[in-house]
Scaffold this active site. Structure first.
Site, PDB file in Angstrom:
ATOM      1  N   GLY B  42       0.831  -1.201   0.000  1.00  0.00           N
ATOM      2  CA  GLY B  42       0.000   0.000   0.000  1.00  0.00           C
ATOM      3  C   GLY B  42       0.856   1.238   0.000  1.00  0.00           C
ATOM      4  N   THR B  43       1.547   1.472  -1.059  1.00  0.00           N
ATOM      5  CA  THR B  43       2.769   2.263  -1.041  1.00  0.00           C
ATOM      6  C   THR B  43       2.702   3.554  -1.811  1.00  0.00           C
ATOM      7  OG1 THR B  43       3.907   0.202  -0.983  1.00  0.00           O
ATOM      8  CG2 THR B  43       5.157   2.028  -1.809  1.00  0.00           C
TER       9      THR B  43
END
Lengths: 227, 275
Positions: B42-43
């Site tokens: 989730g970057t």
């Protein structure tokens, strides 16, 4: 499921197509907007706290959307879950409070509000309000409920065991079980939300604490992690 | 030059485990459980080419659904001395893919006798990801300096790639490119670092899947600077209470003491050098 079949078109040429079977589209009437609420009560006080972040999916809608709503001078409700239902539910509760005041010439007590909320929610048993509610308040004599606590919302699974340990003195031996004071409760709520903001992505931005004593309702705002 | 040192699999797709996975999933759901989800990072990751080289940036949060699993993970991976790679998507996929690439690249460069090219890393990565038809859920930004100068590529899980002077990937890709439109490849180091830092910070604050610190990796022809925790825009809140437990707080249910009778056989003294 993919079924491929050959069909002969109008001009006699073979037309090949893929039929994917019946496709179901679903409209969901609910959304999850995050947020955590917490209520703690002591001998002569009650407090309801919530974070102020409103999110959806991976985005943040607002960093200043508190989830505690003041109902009367002795009662505060914390609502988290689907923000649309939270707003509608609080609107309905406030209308019912007014109606009660006009017909009975007095304010609803905390216990009565809780009982009324139960019937309102059950009235929508088959299309529920997607709201986690916690009501905190003092009774008619200005007393809270000794050492009671509840967490609700997205980080409730993280906070509830911590409160069980610190306020309920569970899973501990040889510990002096001092009754909870207002100062200790406020400090505990701040620390517990700081921890929740570390690990729950939906909790953060700021913490709003509504403190209910016989003097009335006082608010305190504490900043939390914004990431 | 034909390279036979790296193993290329024969045939097309390798879906050996899909049947087994489907059976496992069915067995679990019978009992009411579900198979564990792959943990996504989730970057927010970004890359930028500047005057002397390339800068890669990443946040440091890894999430398990919507709970933070790791507050300070490393998303910028080593591939070759002058080539690094940022990974977004499934954490394990990004990690293992880059490790495999790193070992392939070393073998390849030993076989060719030349330092590796960024284009070569990109080609091997995209060929592998395409072979798995997007089942390997990692999006990567590969950046480095080779004989052709500084280069930056982005590779998507299905195997497509882009070569651009600026790149952003991750859960909030749509909000970051405007930042980078203002970039020119003639920027100097400090301005470029600031720009990447700003972009990652925007992701940290506006994306729930990104958070904690900004890591930067500056690669130039002469040096590589891996700046871990280059910036920490968020501070952990200070807790007011102490939550330490005195010895004796945990309940002891049973206690068994088994004495061991020992005889002294030999005694010797060895002086320790404590200087």
């Amino acid at each position: 499921m993919m079924i491929s079949s050959r069909v002969f078109g109008d001009n006699g040429k073979v037309k090949e197509y893929h039929y994917t079977g019946p496709v179901e589209h679903k409209f969901s009437p609910y959304a999850f907007n995050g947020g955590t609420v917490l209520a703690v009560a002591g001998e002569d006080f009650a407090l309801v706290a919530s974070d102020t972040r409103l999110s959806e999916g991976y985005s943040i809608h607002s960093r200043d959307s508190p989830k505690c709503y003041k109902l009367t001078d002795t009662t505060v409700i914390g609502c988290s879950g689907f923000h649309g239902d939270c707003l509608t539910l609080t609107k309905i509760i406030e209308a019912r409070l007014k109606m009660y005041k006009h017909s009975n010439n007095k304010n609803m007590t905390s216990g009565a509000i809780a009982a009324m909320l139960s019937t309102i929610l059950y009235g929508k048993r088959f299309f529920p309000y997607y709201v986690y509610n916690i009501i905190g308040g003092l009774d008619e004599e200005g007393r809270g409920a000794r050492d009671t606590y509840k967490a609700g919302g997205s980080a409730s699974a993280m906070l509830q065991p911590l409160l069980d340990n610190q306020i309920g003195f569970k899973n501990m031996e040889n510990v002096e079980q001092v009754p909870l004071t207002l100062e200790k409760a406020v400090q505990l709520v701040k620390d517990v939300f700081i921890s929740a903001a570390e690990r729950d992505v939906y909790t953060g931005d700021a913490l709003k604490i509504c403190i209910i004593t016989k003097e009335g309702v006082r608010e305190e705002i504490v900043p939390l992690r914004k990431d | 030059m034909l390279n036979t040192s790296t193993k290329t699999p024969t045939g097309g797709f390798s879906f050996e485990n899909t049947r087994r996975n489907a059976v496992l999933e069915a067995n679990l759901s019978e009992k009411g459980y579900s198979a564990p989800n792959a943990r996504k990072t989730g970057t927010t990751i970004a890359g930028l080419i500047f005057k002397d080289g390339v800068i890669l940036g990443a946040d440091t949060r890894a999430t398990d659904d919507m709970v933070v699993a790791d507050k300070n993970c490393m998303k910028i991976h080593y591939i070759a001395p002058k080539i690094y790679c940022c990974g977004a998507g499934v954490a394990a996929d990004a990690e293992v893919t880059t490790q495999m690439m790193s070992s392939n690249v070393e073998l390849h460069s030993l076989s060719t006798g030349r330092p590796p090219l960024v284009a070569m890393v990109t080609r091997q990565l995209k060929q592998m990801l395409f072979r798995y038809q997007g089942q390997i859920g990692s999006s990567l930004i590969v950046g480095g300096v080779d004989v052709n100068g500084p280069q930056l590529y982005s590779i998507y899980p299905h195997g497509s790639y882009d070569k651009l002077p600026f790149l952003t990937m991750g859960t909030v890709t749509f909000s970051l490119p405007p930042f980078f439109e203002q970039t020119q490849s003639e920027q100097n180091l400090e301005e470029a670092k600031q720009l990447v830092r700003d972009a990652i910070t925007a992701g940290i604050f506006c994306d729930l899947g990104s958070g904690s610190n900004v890591d930067l990796c500056v690669i130039t022809e002469k040096t590589v600077d891996y700046l871990r925790a280059y910036d920490q825009p968020v501070q952990k809140g200070l807790r007011e209470g102490t939550y330490r437990y005195k010895p004796g707080t945990t309940a002891v249910l049973t206690k068994t003491v088994t004495p061991l009778t020992l005889d002294v056989v030999d005694e010797s003294v060895q002086v320790m050098d404590t200087e």
